[in-house]
Write a protein that holds these residues in place. Structure first.
Motif, PDB file in Angstrom:
ATOM      1  N   VAL A 450     -13.071 -90.189  52.425  1.00 29.04           N
ATOM      2  CA  VAL A 450     -12.851 -89.431  53.661  1.00 29.04           C
ATOM      3  C   VAL A 450     -11.474 -88.790  53.541  1.00 29.04           C
ATOM      4  O   VAL A 450     -10.617 -89.247  52.785  1.00 29.04           O
ATOM      5  N   ASN A 451     -11.273 -87.727  54.315  1.00 33.15           N
ATOM      6  CA  ASN A 451     -10.022 -86.972  54.212  1.00 33.15           C
ATOM      7  C   ASN A 451      -8.922 -87.680  55.002  1.00 33.15           C
ATOM      8  O   ASN A 451      -8.634 -87.343  56.159  1.00 33.15           O
ATOM      9  N   ASP A 452      -8.299 -88.650  54.348  1.00 33.33           N
ATOM     10  CA  ASP A 452      -7.272 -89.447  55.014  1.00 33.33           C
ATOM     11  C   ASP A 452      -5.919 -89.388  54.315  1.00 33.33           C
ATOM     12  O   ASP A 452      -5.035 -90.194  54.610  1.00 33.33           O
ATOM     13  N   ASN A 453      -5.749 -88.446  53.402  1.00 28.40           N
ATOM     14  CA  ASN A 453      -4.478 -88.315  52.698  1.00 28.40           C
ATOM     15  C   ASN A 453      -4.015 -86.864  52.754  1.00 28.40           C
ATOM     16  O   ASN A 453      -4.777 -85.934  52.446  1.00 28.40           O
ATOM     17  N   VAL A 454      -2.762 -86.698  53.148  1.00 28.31           N
ATOM     18  CA  VAL A 454      -2.194 -85.352  53.196  1.00 28.31           C
ATOM     19  C   VAL A 454      -1.751 -84.963  51.788  1.00 28.31           C
ATOM     20  O   VAL A 454      -1.431 -85.815  50.956  1.00 28.31           O
ATOM     21  N   PRO A 455      -1.746 -83.657  51.502  1.00 25.24           N
ATOM     22  CA  PRO A 455      -1.221 -83.224  50.190  1.00 25.24           C
ATOM     23  C   PRO A 455       0.236 -83.627  50.039  1.00 25.24           C
ATOM     24  O   PRO A 455       0.990 -83.656  51.010  1.00 25.24           O
ATOM     25  N   GLN A 456       0.617 -83.938  48.817  1.00 32.01           N
ATOM     26  CA  GLN A 456       1.976 -84.408  48.551  1.00 32.01           C
ATOM     27  C   GLN A 456       2.599 -83.553  47.451  1.00 32.01           C
ATOM     28  O   GLN A 456       1.998 -83.372  46.386  1.00 32.01           O
ATOM     29  N   PHE A 457       3.801 -83.013  47.753  1.00 30.87           N
ATOM     30  CA  PHE A 457       4.563 -82.295  46.739  1.00 30.87           C
ATOM     31  C   PHE A 457       5.429 -83.296  45.971  1.00 30.87           C
ATOM     32  O   PHE A 457       5.899 -84.291  46.537  1.00 30.87           O
ATOM     33  N   ASP A 541      -5.377 -79.009  52.558  1.00 31.93           N
ATOM     34  CA  ASP A 541      -6.630 -79.345  51.882  1.00 31.93           C
ATOM     35  C   ASP A 541      -7.814 -78.734  52.625  1.00 31.93           C
ATOM     36  O   ASP A 541      -7.663 -78.096  53.674  1.00 31.93           O
ATOM     37  N   SER A 542      -9.016 -78.935  52.059  1.00 34.18           N
ATOM     38  CA  SER A 542     -10.221 -78.324  52.615  1.00 34.18           C
ATOM     39  C   SER A 542     -11.085 -79.324  53.361  1.00 34.18           C
ATOM     40  O   SER A 542     -12.282 -79.104  53.567  1.00 34.18           O
ATOM     41  N   GLY A 543     -10.506 -80.462  53.724  1.00 34.96           N
ATOM     42  CA  GLY A 543     -11.270 -81.475  54.442  1.00 34.96           C
ATOM     43  C   GLY A 543     -11.515 -81.079  55.893  1.00 34.96           C
ATOM     44  O   GLY A 543     -11.044 -80.049  56.376  1.00 34.96           O
ATOM     45  N   VAL A 544     -12.273 -81.921  56.572  1.00 33.80           N
ATOM     46  CA  VAL A 544     -12.573 -81.699  57.995  1.00 33.80           C
ATOM     47  C   VAL A 544     -12.173 -82.952  58.758  1.00 33.80           C
ATOM     48  O   VAL A 544     -12.793 -84.008  58.581  1.00 33.80           O
ATOM     49  N   PRO A 545     -11.141 -82.895  59.590  1.00 37.02           N
ATOM     50  CA  PRO A 545     -10.239 -81.745  59.763  1.00 37.02           C
ATOM     51  C   PRO A 545      -9.280 -81.636  58.585  1.00 37.02           C
ATOM     52  O   PRO A 545      -8.996 -82.637  57.916  1.00 37.02           O
TER      53      PRO A 545
END
Length: 814
Positions: A450-457, A541-545
């Motif tokens: 599931v989309n539970d991680n934000v992108p990380q630089f 990212d392209s997840g929802v949300p």
């Protein structure tokens, strides 16, 4: 002879080979015949009587006969018909055993009486392919080591064929083999022989003996062949270590087993042979003395037997390690591990059945969600039939009993696919027997993302240097973020967060590739205009949300040496020559002029040095390379020309260096002009008087009149303006440039640039420059330079002190 049989078919066959020699010499008449060998007995060769011109009716009376050769009568004549026929089989190989002979002849005489006559008969026996190639030995034995390198050759016995010509041995063939082939050689005498060549490495353990068939084929029609067996025995090398049937053994033994009873017989196999395959067994150092004292190991056959009484309550598990070693020169060994479990009469293991199992599940599944239902049972009774079930403690799951012998597997802790993508859950059931028996079954639980991680630089702040004058579209950097989620949840899009700078959007200056985060410049930057930019880049990212994060980017424009120095003093129109006038009485070291250049670049690129590019007399003037001051190196002489031309170049410290030049035309005058030598106060005034030589003709009266006028003017000035606090003494070493008022009026811009250059020069020395016009003097000005620490009030006073000779009292601060 009357009973002799003539074989007609043979006669027809012979007629093909019959050759009658018509050649007669003066002494003998030789009758020549050619016949193939191995013709059947009784076969007719020819009609000898007819060939000799004899009457067949008189042959018997005249007792016609043929010679006997080596006690054998090969041919005879039928006295009734006169036909020459075969009495005994003709074998060319027996009659002519030497193979080097090209032809084989049988010579004899035919004799008749009444009167006696003798006829020479020559019979050529032609070879036929009646002999097959034959090997001297039917079997050839070869011993080849399995370590023999590929390409090695081995000599083989050749085959012989008593036939000659094309009927002898022509070639050899070897039966199909993946390890060997042959190479055919030809000897000096033309004999053919073959060498055996190893084309693939041998492995005795795979094949110890190779049986090959070598076939020799002659060139006859039809061809004949002979064969020989080649037996290749592969010699062993110790290249295989002993190997147990299993690497680990787990053995159950009942307690109180009789001493000497067999526990297990270990079997290690060595594929070598001889001493290389003979194996001995021994305990390793990892086997405890307790285990060695309880069990006995036979070193020759690997049998492990009970050595002492086994008590379940004293010791339940025995671990040992047994080593098998061969007896080769360089012995090889291997080992296996044994675990001996001592059990009592509890001989039924508990059983387990997975009734349902939910997989895969989302990683954000709620706690206490049921994911599996398990049932357990045991055929034993009593304590041995009571079953407990459990899983590993470190798993985020728990078992709870739902009904008799039924258990539910539920989620006990939050799950995170990014840390553990799947779980191998092992259900273990154990009874309460003595010792307990158990069973286990492993199930794999897969987690869905599931989309539970934000992108990380990788960094929160990026500093990117960009050289000015860059090409539009140049790649500046790659800002890549990472998202540990899967599939569309990890597909990232990059964009610049809009921010306006002086009514300019960041998207007009920079561009970022939305797919890979490559940052590009959309325009060419100028360090002298723009030195840095600060903005943010967001990865989503392209997840929802969708989830996103941003990073700060600091663009620093790096200066290039792209601006040449600009000469601001002495000012001149574009391409014109600066004209200056100096007295010929100027002393050595006097300041003639000062060249001032500015460079809008920074740091090293703006550091300027000065030097002469061209000078009329190099011994007359010097130039300070750092401050641009031009001074006299000696006094003028009468030999020096009236006009001096100086070309000064100002170069910056860039790479490559840029430069600007100024041409100064100096003209010397005879009359000295009053000047102030103090470098900090330079009044720029023009000569009131003309050349003094013009007044030498004036008489004493004129001189007195002028003196009176001067005294009157001086008194008026003193009445209108107080005396300055300080007056700089005049010095004839000072140099004052004369500027025509009409020129100054028409070149207002040039005057402004000139004062601006003086302002820069004096300011760099740490002084404050004040520019004030001299009243009623047109373009005459006085410039004062004061220390920067001087206050505003002091500046006004100092400025006023410089207005010597002015007709007004207008002192003002800069």
């Amino acid at each position: 002879m009357a009973g002799h049989r003539i074989v007609q078919p043979c006669k027809r066959y012979v007629s093909v080979f019959l050759l009658f020699s018509a050649a007669l010499n003066t002494v003998y008449a030789v009758t020549h015949y050619s016949v193939p060998e191995e013709m059947e007995e009784g076969s007719v060769i020819a009609n000898l009587a007819s060939d000799l011109g004899l009457n067949t009716n008189s042959l018997s009376k005249r007792k016609m006969r043929l010679d006997v050769i080596a006690n054998k009568k090969y041919l005879d004549v039928n006295k009734e018909t006169g036909e020459l026929y075969i009495v005994e089989r003709l074998d060319r190989e027996s009659l002519c055993p030497t193979k080097t002979a090209t032809s084989c002849f049988l010579k004899m005489d035919a004799t008749i009486e009444n009167p006696i006559r003798m006829f020479n008969i020559e019979l050529e026996i032609m070879d036929i392919n009646d002999n097959a190639p034959n090997f001297r030995r039917d079997t050839m034995d070869l011993d080849i080591s399995e370590s023999t390198p590929v390409g090695e050759r081995f000599s083989l016995n050749n085959a012989v064929d008593p036939d000659v010509g094309s009927n002898t041995v022509k070639t050899y063939h070897l039966s199909e083999s993946e390890h060997f082939n042959i190479e055919i050689q030809t000897g000096r005498d033309g004999a053919k022989f073959a060498d055996l060549i190893l084309k693939k490495a041998l492995d005795r353990e795979q094949q110890a003996v190779h049986n090959l068939i070598l076939t020799a084929v002659d060139g006859g029609v039809p061809a004949r062949s002979g064969t020989a067996n080649i037996i290749v025995r592969v010699l062993d090398t110790n290249d295989n270590a002993p190997k147990f049937n299993k690497d680990t053994y787990k053995i159950d033994i009942m307690e109180n087993s009789p001493i000497g009873s067999l526990v297990v017989k270990l079997n290690a196999t060595d594929f070598d042979e001889g001493t290389n395959s003979e194996i001995t067994y021994s305990y390793s150092l990892y086997t405890s003395e307790k285990t060695q004292g309880t069990f006995s190991l036979n070193a020759n056959n690997g049998e492990i037997t009970v050595k002492e009484m086994i008590n379940y309550e004293d010791f339940r598990i025995y671990d040992m390690e047994v080593i098998a070693t061969d007896k080769g020169a360089n012995s090889l060994s291997s080992q296996c591990k044994l675990t001996i479990l001592v059990t009592d009469m509890n001989d039924n293991h508990p059983e387990m059945s997975i009734k349902s199992f939910l997989s895969p599940i989302k990683e954000n599944v709620a706690i206490d969600t049921v994911i599996a239902v398990v049932s357990v049972s045991d055929k034993d009774s009593g304590e041995n039939g009571i079953v407990n079930i459990h899983i590993a403690n470190q798993l985020p799951f728990a078992l709870r009993e739902s009904s008799d012998n039924y258990f539910e597997l539920v989620v006990s802790q939050p799950l995170d696919r990014e840390k553990v993508p799947e779980y191998d859950i092992t259900f273990t059931v154990t009874d309460r027997g003595s010792p307990p028996l158990s069973d286990n079954e492993t199930m794999t639980l897969e987690l869905l993302d599931v989309n539970d991680n934000v992108p990380q630089f990788p960094q929160s702040f990026y500093t990117i240097p960009v050289m000015e004058n860059n090409a539009p579209g140049a790649l500046l950097s790659s800002l890549t973020a990472f998202d540990p989620d899967l599939h569309e949840n990890q597909y990232l899009v990059y964009f610049i967060i809009e921010k306006e700078i002086v009514n300019t959007s960041m998207s007009m200056l920079f561009s970022i590739n939305p797919e890979n985060g490559n940052l590009y410049a959309l325009k060419t930057f100028d360090y002298e205009i723009e030195k840095e930019f600060l903005f943010h880049i967001e990865a989503r990212d392209s997840g929802v949300p969708p989830l996103s994060s941003n990073v700060t980017v600091h663009i620093i424009i790096v200066d290039q040496n792209d601006n040449p120095p600009v000469i601001v003093s002495p000012w001149r129109a574009h391409g014109s020559v600066v004209e200056e006038k100096i007295p010929r009485s100027t002393d050595k070291g006097s300041l003639v002029s000062k060249v001032i250049a500015i460079d809008t670049d920074s740091v090293q690129n703006s550091r300027i040095t000065y030097q002469f590019l061209q000078v009329t007399d190099a011994t007359l003037f010097s130039l300070d390379q750092y401050n641009g001051e031009i001074r006299t190196m000696r006094m003028f002489s009468y030999r020096d020309p009236r006009h001096q031309r100086l070309v000064v170049i100002a170069k910056d410290n860039g790479n490559p260096a840029l430069s600007a030049t100024v041409t100064i035309k100096l003209s010397t005058v005879e009359t000295a002009v009053k000047a102030y030598s103090d470098m900090t106060e330079v009044p720029l005034e023009y000569d009131i008087f003309s050349d003094l030589n013009l007044y030498l003709v004036i008489g004493l009266g004129s001189v007195s009149f002028l003196l009176l006028i001067t005294i009157l003017v001086t008194c008026v000035l003193k009445c209108q303006k107080p005396m300055p606090s300080k007056a700089a003494p005049p010095s004839r070493n000072s140099v004052i440039s004369e500027r025509n008022s009409t020129i100054a009026d028409s070149t207002l811009v040039s005057n402004d640039a000139y004062w601006y250059s003086l302002f820069l020069a004096e300011t760099r020395k740490g002084k404050l420059v004040v520019r004030q016009p001299v009243p009623k003097a047109g373009s005459r000005y006085i410039v004062s330079s004061l220390p920067r620490s001087t206050g505003l009030t002091e500046t006004s006073d100092s400025a006023a002190s410089t207005l010597q000779g002015s007709t007004t009292t207008g002192s003002s601060s800069s």
